[in-house]
Design a protein around this motif. Structure first.
Motif, PDB file in Angstrom:
ATOM      1  N   LEU A 102     -52.676 -23.356  14.168  1.00  0.00           N
ATOM      2  CA  LEU A 102     -53.259 -23.305  13.010  1.00  0.00           C
ATOM      3  C   LEU A 102     -54.476 -22.492  12.841  1.00  0.00           C
ATOM      4  O   LEU A 102     -55.051 -22.012  13.638  1.00  0.00           O
ATOM      5  CB  LEU A 102     -54.297 -24.801  13.152  1.00  0.00           C
ATOM      6  N   ASN A 103     -54.666 -22.022  11.500  1.00  0.00           N
ATOM      7  CA  ASN A 103     -55.870 -21.085  11.311  1.00  0.00           C
ATOM      8  C   ASN A 103     -56.860 -22.050  10.856  1.00  0.00           C
ATOM      9  O   ASN A 103     -56.754 -23.077  10.406  1.00  0.00           O
ATOM     10  CB  ASN A 103     -55.446 -20.159   9.846  1.00  0.00           C
ATOM     11  N   GLU A 104     -58.143 -21.609  10.758  1.00  0.00           N
ATOM     12  CA  GLU A 104     -59.506 -22.137  10.428  1.00  0.00           C
ATOM     13  C   GLU A 104     -59.188 -22.909   9.237  1.00  0.00           C
ATOM     14  O   GLU A 104     -58.738 -22.275   8.253  1.00  0.00           O
ATOM     15  CB  GLU A 104     -60.404 -21.344  10.290  1.00  0.00           C
ATOM     16  N   GLY A 105     -59.327 -24.193   9.224  1.00  0.00           N
ATOM     17  CA  GLY A 105     -59.316 -25.043   7.728  1.00  0.00           C
ATOM     18  C   GLY A 105     -58.158 -25.325   7.569  1.00  0.00           C
ATOM     19  O   GLY A 105     -57.908 -26.279   6.524  1.00  0.00           O
ATOM     20  N   GLU A 106     -57.014 -25.139   8.079  1.00  0.00           N
ATOM     21  CA  GLU A 106     -55.687 -25.739   7.929  1.00  0.00           C
ATOM     22  C   GLU A 106     -55.490 -27.318   8.411  1.00  0.00           C
ATOM     23  O   GLU A 106     -56.200 -27.580   9.375  1.00  0.00           O
ATOM     24  CB  GLU A 106     -54.559 -24.854   8.526  1.00  0.00           C
TER      25      GLU A 106
END
Length: 289
Positions: A102-106
């Protein structure tokens, strides 16, 4: 004819099972290991680079990473020598594979089922089975929390003679144990993927460049194993036995510290280092920091 290279060597294993040219080999191995309800039909193999720097670096991991048509992330690692840290090591790499999705905010719903497969050329777990599988379960009812985490241990020496070779995982372990055996020669006749793996192994074994890289990797791993054995041998018995009673003499303590530093560089956990050297946990923690 020159002898075949050992397919249990991580360099060779990665070339055979982690090659984009031969995805059917990895697909067959994963279906044999995971035994999924819906068979894996495609794999996307990651980290296929095998440059000289990786081969000569004793701290590098020549593992196989892939994503499958069943929306899973897979990591396969093969280990020749017991470094006494496989469980924590595997959990650590599983957590990295899981969190890095995951990337930030996903959204968490994007997280995929993540599986680590550890192939060990030594006995490690207390179970008698050669293939053990672990997931997260409730300890009283055995109810499974989720199948998103799965860790496999395949202990090659525990495979018994006379095991059912119709089980494809048994067939693959027979190939890793001894690709020149009569069992594997028989399997080649009936299993396309094993014949493909054997052909690739023969090709590697007859290639001077590949054999040279193999020897480089073998030396690198021998050096690493030698360092582990030296630490084990010295083990500072005096430090473990007398040292706890009377305190380790200055000279022995210095030796213990030097060995502890080597073990830290090899990635061992602090409990194993303390046990091997006779140092207190707090002393090991200071060295780590």
């Amino acid at each position: 004819m020159r002898g075949l290279l050992d397919p249990k060597m991580d360099f060779v294993f990665k070339n055979i099972f982690g090659s984009e040219k031969h995805p059917n080999i990895l697909i067959s191995f994963l279906n044999a290991t995971l035994k999924p309800k819906d068979l894996i039909t495609e794999v996307e193999i990651k980290n296929t680079d095998l440059n000289k720097g990786y081969i000569e670096d004793k701290f590098s991991r020549l593992d196989v990473k892939a994503t499958t048509s069943n929306n899973e992330i897979i990591n396969i690692e093969i280990q020749l020598k017991n470094e006494y840290n496989m469980i924590k090591r595997s959990l650590y790499y599983w957590s990295k594979l899981y969190s890095e999705q995951l990337n930030e905010g996903e959204d968490y719903s994007l997280l995929k089922r993540t599986i680590c497969i550890n192939i060990l050329n030594f006995k490690y777990l207390k179970t008698r089975m050669f293939h053990s599988v672990y997931r997260m379960k409730e300890i009283h009812t055995n109810e499974e929390l989720s199948d998103i985490q799965e860790i496999h241990f395949i202990e090659i020496p525990k495979l018994e003679d006379g095991s059912d070779e119709k089980d494809m995982l048994v067939a693959w372990i027979e190939f890793l144990k001894n690709p020149e055996s009569e069992k594997v020669r028989s399997l080649e006749m009936s299993v396309d993927e094993i014949r493909e793996a054997k052909d690739e192994l023969i090709k590697m074994s007859n290639d001077d460049t590949q054999r040279e890289l193999y020897e480089m990797r073998a030396k690198t791993l021998r050096d690493k194993i030698s360092a582990l054995n030296e630490a084990e041998r010295k083990g500072i018995k005096k430090g473990r036995e007398e040292g706890r009673k009377e305190g380790i003499e200055e000279g022995e303590k210095n030796k213990a510290i030097e060995i502890a530093k080597s073990l830290i560089n090899l990635g061992l956990d602090k409990e194993s280092i303390a046990k091997s050297t006779g140092l207190d946990l707090c002393e090991v923690e200071k060295l780590m920091n």
